[in-house]
Write an enzyme that holds these catalytic residues in place. Structure first.
Site, PDB file in Angstrom:
ATOM      1  N   THR A   6     -13.534   5.862  15.755  1.00  0.00           N
ATOM      2  CA  THR A   6     -13.142   4.506  15.344  1.00  0.00           C
ATOM      3  C   THR A   6     -14.306   3.828  14.638  1.00  0.00           C
ATOM      4  OG1 THR A   6     -12.350   2.325  16.027  1.00  0.00           O
ATOM      5  CG2 THR A   6     -13.750   3.469  17.597  1.00  0.00           C
ATOM      6  N   LYS A   8      -2.819  -8.436  10.148  1.00  0.00           N
ATOM      7  CA  LYS A   8      -4.163  -8.025  10.550  1.00  0.00           C
ATOM      8  C   LYS A   8      -5.089  -7.754   9.360  1.00  0.00           C
ATOM      9  CE  LYS A   8      -6.131  -3.894  12.358  1.00  0.00           C
ATOM     10  NZ  LYS A   8      -5.896  -2.591  12.961  1.00  0.00           N
ATOM     11  N   ASP A   9      -4.542  -7.293   8.256  1.00  0.00           N
ATOM     12  CA  ASP A   9      -5.359  -6.925   7.099  1.00  0.00           C
ATOM     13  C   ASP A   9      -5.525  -8.060   6.088  1.00  0.00           C
ATOM     14  OD1 ASP A   9      -5.658  -4.363   8.122  1.00  0.00           O
ATOM     15  OD2 ASP A   9      -3.883  -3.599   7.096  1.00  0.00           O
ATOM     16  N   ARG A  57       0.857  -1.184   0.000  1.00  0.00           N
ATOM     17  CA  ARG A  57       0.000   0.000   0.000  1.00  0.00           C
ATOM     18  C   ARG A  57       0.889   1.228   0.000  1.00  0.00           C
ATOM     19  NH1 ARG A  57      -3.743  -0.407   5.182  1.00  0.00           N
ATOM     20  NH2 ARG A  57      -4.330   1.660   4.454  1.00  0.00           N
ATOM     21  N   ARG A  71     -12.437   6.608   9.358  1.00  0.00           N
ATOM     22  CA  ARG A  71     -11.592   5.746   8.533  1.00  0.00           C
ATOM     23  C   ARG A  71     -10.479   6.578   7.923  1.00  0.00           C
ATOM     24  NH1 ARG A  71     -13.200   2.541   4.657  1.00  0.00           N
ATOM     25  NH2 ARG A  71     -10.959   2.266   4.702  1.00  0.00           N
ATOM     26  N   GLY A  72      -9.661   5.905   7.118  1.00  0.00           N
ATOM     27  CA  GLY A  72      -8.506   6.571   6.524  1.00  0.00           C
ATOM     28  C   GLY A  72      -7.246   6.100   7.221  1.00  0.00           C
ATOM     29  N   ASN A  73      -6.107   6.323   6.573  1.00  0.00           N
ATOM     30  CA  ASN A  73      -4.875   5.848   7.194  1.00  0.00           C
ATOM     31  C   ASN A  73      -4.564   6.659   8.452  1.00  0.00           C
ATOM     32  OD1 ASN A  73      -3.117   8.123   6.571  1.00  0.00           O
ATOM     33  ND2 ASN A  73      -3.104   7.425   4.444  1.00  0.00           N
ATOM     34  N   ARG A  80     -14.460  -4.285  16.661  1.00  0.00           N
ATOM     35  CA  ARG A  80     -13.768  -4.841  17.832  1.00  0.00           C
ATOM     36  C   ARG A  80     -13.579  -3.777  18.911  1.00  0.00           C
ATOM     37  NH1 ARG A  80      -8.491  -4.269  19.310  1.00  0.00           N
ATOM     38  NH2 ARG A  80      -8.154  -3.089  17.395  1.00  0.00           N
ATOM     39  N   ARG A  81     -13.170  -2.578  18.507  1.00  0.00           N
ATOM     40  CA  ARG A  81     -12.960  -1.513  19.492  1.00  0.00           C
ATOM     41  C   ARG A  81     -14.302  -0.996  20.018  1.00  0.00           C
ATOM     42  NH1 ARG A  81      -8.351   0.857  15.483  1.00  0.00           N
ATOM     43  NH2 ARG A  81      -6.527  -0.063  16.493  1.00  0.00           N
ATOM     44  N   SER A 121       0.334   4.058   1.841  1.00  0.00           N
ATOM     45  CA  SER A 121       0.183   4.928   3.012  1.00  0.00           C
ATOM     46  C   SER A 121       1.553   5.096   3.680  1.00  0.00           C
ATOM     47  CB  SER A 121      -0.791   4.308   4.010  1.00  0.00           C
ATOM     48  OG  SER A 121      -0.221   3.159   4.598  1.00  0.00           O
ATOM     49  N   ARG A 149      -6.237  10.082  10.003  1.00  0.00           N
ATOM     50  CA  ARG A 149      -7.055  10.095  11.225  1.00  0.00           C
ATOM     51  C   ARG A 149      -6.528  11.125  12.217  1.00  0.00           C
ATOM     52  NH1 ARG A 149      -8.675   3.776  12.479  1.00  0.00           N
ATOM     53  NH2 ARG A 149      -8.446   3.137  10.320  1.00  0.00           N
ATOM     54  N   CYS A 203     -16.724  -9.293   8.158  1.00  0.00           N
ATOM     55  CA  CYS A 203     -16.046  -8.041   8.478  1.00  0.00           C
ATOM     56  C   CYS A 203     -16.745  -7.239   9.580  1.00  0.00           C
ATOM     57  CB  CYS A 203     -15.858  -7.197   7.231  1.00  0.00           C
ATOM     58  SG  CYS A 203     -17.407  -6.857   6.408  1.00  0.00           S
TER      59      CYS A 203
HETATM   60  N1  LIG Z   1      -6.494  -1.146   9.421  1.00  0.00           N
HETATM   61  C1  LIG Z   1      -5.265  -0.407   9.326  1.00  0.00           C
HETATM   62  C2  LIG Z   1      -4.171  -1.030  10.118  1.00  0.00           C
HETATM   63  N2  LIG Z   1      -3.637  -2.216   9.750  1.00  0.00           N
HETATM   64  C3  LIG Z   1      -2.669  -2.559  10.682  1.00  0.00           C
HETATM   65  C4  LIG Z   1      -2.620  -1.524  11.621  1.00  0.00           C
HETATM   66  C5  LIG Z   1      -1.748  -1.478  12.783  1.00  0.00           C
HETATM   67  C6  LIG Z   1      -0.427  -2.140  12.622  1.00  0.00           C
HETATM   68  C7  LIG Z   1      -0.444  -3.626  12.797  1.00  0.00           C
HETATM   69  O1  LIG Z   1      -1.190  -4.167  13.626  1.00  0.00           O
HETATM   70  O2  LIG Z   1       0.352  -4.293  12.090  1.00  0.00           O
HETATM   71  C8  LIG Z   1      -3.561  -0.546  11.275  1.00  0.00           C
HETATM   72  C9  LIG Z   1      -3.843   0.721  11.979  1.00  0.00           C
HETATM   73  C10 LIG Z   1      -4.592   0.624  13.280  1.00  0.00           C
HETATM   74  O3  LIG Z   1      -5.351  -0.333  13.509  1.00  0.00           O
HETATM   75  O4  LIG Z   1      -4.440   1.531  14.127  1.00  0.00           O
END
Ligand SMILES: NCc1[nH]cc(CCC(=O)O)c1CC(=O)O
Length: 311
Positions: free
Chosen positions: A129, A83-84, A12, A151-153, A133-134, A14, A157, A244
Site C-alpha cells: 500500500t 475519494k479521488d 477513467r 500503486r496501480g488500479n 492513511r493506511r 480502469s 495490484r 497529498c
Molecule cells: N485510489 C483508487 C481508489 N479510488 C476509490 C477507491 C475505492 C472505491 C471508493 O471508495 O469509491 C479506490 C481503490 C482503493 O482505495 O482500494
C-alpha cells in the site's frame, strides 16, 4: 420535463471505473429509458504514473483529464469516486456535482492469499500500500508489519500480489465489489480498526454548470443521506486543507433516525500521534458540521501535524 437524447459519460478507463459507469447507465436506464448513453474512457495521470503521486500532481491526478473532457464538451457527465476528487479547492470552474449515488461499503479489506486476518499476520509480512492513511494506522496498531509501495488500479495490484511483490494488500471493499472480486477478501476491517478515507464508497456525477436539462435528468439518481454525508466530509477536508501526504481519515453517518454525525482523525505518518473528533450535527447543516469537526482537530494541533509532513 425534457431529457437529453444522448448522454456521453466520461470516466477513467480502469475496470473499476468502467464498472462504476455501468452502474450509472443502469440506474439512468430505469429512470429515463428513452435516453441513450455513450462511454468516453480516458487515461488519467494517476493511471499512467505509478511512482509517488506527490511527484506529479498529487491531488487531482485521477480527475484532471476527466474534468478536461467535460469542459471541452467531449462528454456531458463525469463519474468520479468522491475519494479521488480534491476537496481543498473548489471543483473546476464551470462544473458542478449533480448527484451523489447511494453510498457503498466504506470499509477497507485485507487481501491475504492464505486467508489470514490482520491480527494473524506474522512479523515482517509485506503489506502492499502507498496510502499514507493506511500506513499510519497500520504503524500504530501493527508495527511488526512492513508496508511496501504499491500503486496501480485494483486489478493490477491483485496481479502484483499474485506475482509475489507483496504478501498481502489493503483495498477498499467497495472497489473489490465493483470489479467482481469480493472473493479475494480475507478480512473486512471495521472503521475502528482502519478508519476509511473521506468520501469512501461514494460515486459523484459531475456536469457542466449551465447544463440544466442534464442536471435535472440525472439529479434523480441522487441519494439524500449520501449527499449529507459527502457534504459534511468534503467540507471537513476543505477546512482542514490537507495535502497529498497527510494521513487524514473519517466518515459521516446518517443514522436510522436521520441524525448526522461525523468522526475524523489526523495522524502523524508514524501513527504515534492521533487526533480524534466526533460530533453530531444536531440543528447544524452538513457543511457546518464538517467545519466544526475540522476546527476541533485544528484546536488540537492538526495544522502543525499536517504542515510538518514533507509534501
Ligand atoms: N485510489 C483508487 C481508489 N479510488 C476509490 C477507491 C475505492 C472505491 C471508493 O471508495 O469509491 C479506490 C481503490 C482503493 O482505495 O482500494
Amino acid at each position: 420535463m425534457s431529457v437529453p437524447e444522448l448522454i456521453r459519460i466520461v470516466s477513467r478507463d480502469s475496470p473499476m471505473a468502467l464498472a462504476q459507469v455501468e452502474r450509472v447507465r443502469a440506474e439512468l436506464a430505469v429512470l429515463h429509458p428513452e435516453v441513450r448513453t455513450e462511454v468516453v474512457p480516458v487515461k488519467t495521470t494517476g493511471d499512467k504514473w505509478l511512482g509517488d503521486l506527490a511527484a506529479v500532481e498529487g491531488k487531482g491526478a485521477f480527475t484532471k483529464e476527466v474534468d478536461a473532457a467535460l469542459l471541452a464538451g467531449e462528454a456531458d457527465l463525469a463519474v468520479h469516486c468522491v475519494k479521488d476528487v480534491p476537496a481543498d479547492r473548489p471543483l473546476p470552474a464551470g462544473t458542478v456535482f449533480a448527484a451523489f449515488l447511494e453510498r457503498d461499503d466504506i470499509r477497507d479489506a485485507l487481501v491475504h492469499p492464505d486467508g489470514l486476518t490482520l491480527d494473524e499476520l506474522p512479523a515482517g509480512t509485506r503489506i502492499g500500500t502507498s496510502a499514507v492513511r493506511r500506513i499510519a494506522q497500520l504503524a500504530a496498531t501493527h508495527p511488526h508489519l512492513e508496508c511496501v509501495p504499491f500503486r496501480g488500479n485494483a486489478n493490477r495490484r491483485l496481479a502484483k500480489l499474485a506475482a509475489g511483490e507483496a504478501d498481502a494488500l489493503l483495498l477498499a471493499v467497495s472497489g473489490l465489489e465493483r470489479i467482481g472480486r469480493r472473493d479475494v477478501i480475507s478480512e473486512v476491517l471495521s472503521p475502528e480498526t482502519m478508519m476509511p478515507p473521506i468520501g469512501a464508497g461514494i460515486l459523484a456525477l459531475q456536469c457542466r454548470e449551465g447544463d440544466s436539462e442534464l442536471i435535472d435528468a440525472v439529479s434523480g439518481l441522487g441519494h439524500p443521506a449520501t449527499h449529507r454525508e459527502a457534504t459534511a466530509e468534503r467540507m471537513f477536508l476543505h477546512v482542514l486543507q490537507g495535502h497529498c501526504n497527510s494521513p487524514i481519515a473519517g466518515y459521516a453517518r446518517v443514522d436510522r433516525s436521520g441524525e448526522l454525525s461525523l468522526r475524523a482523525c489526523v495522524f502523524t505518518p508514524d501513527g504515534k500521534t492521533r487526533l480524534n473528533a466526533h460530533e453530531w450535527a444536531g440543528r447544524l447543516d452538513a457543511a457546518t458540521l464538517g467545519t466544526s469537526v475540522a476546527v476541533s482537530l485544528l484546536r488540537q494541533g492538526a495544522r502543525e501535524i499536517i504542515d510538518g509532513i514533507p509534501h
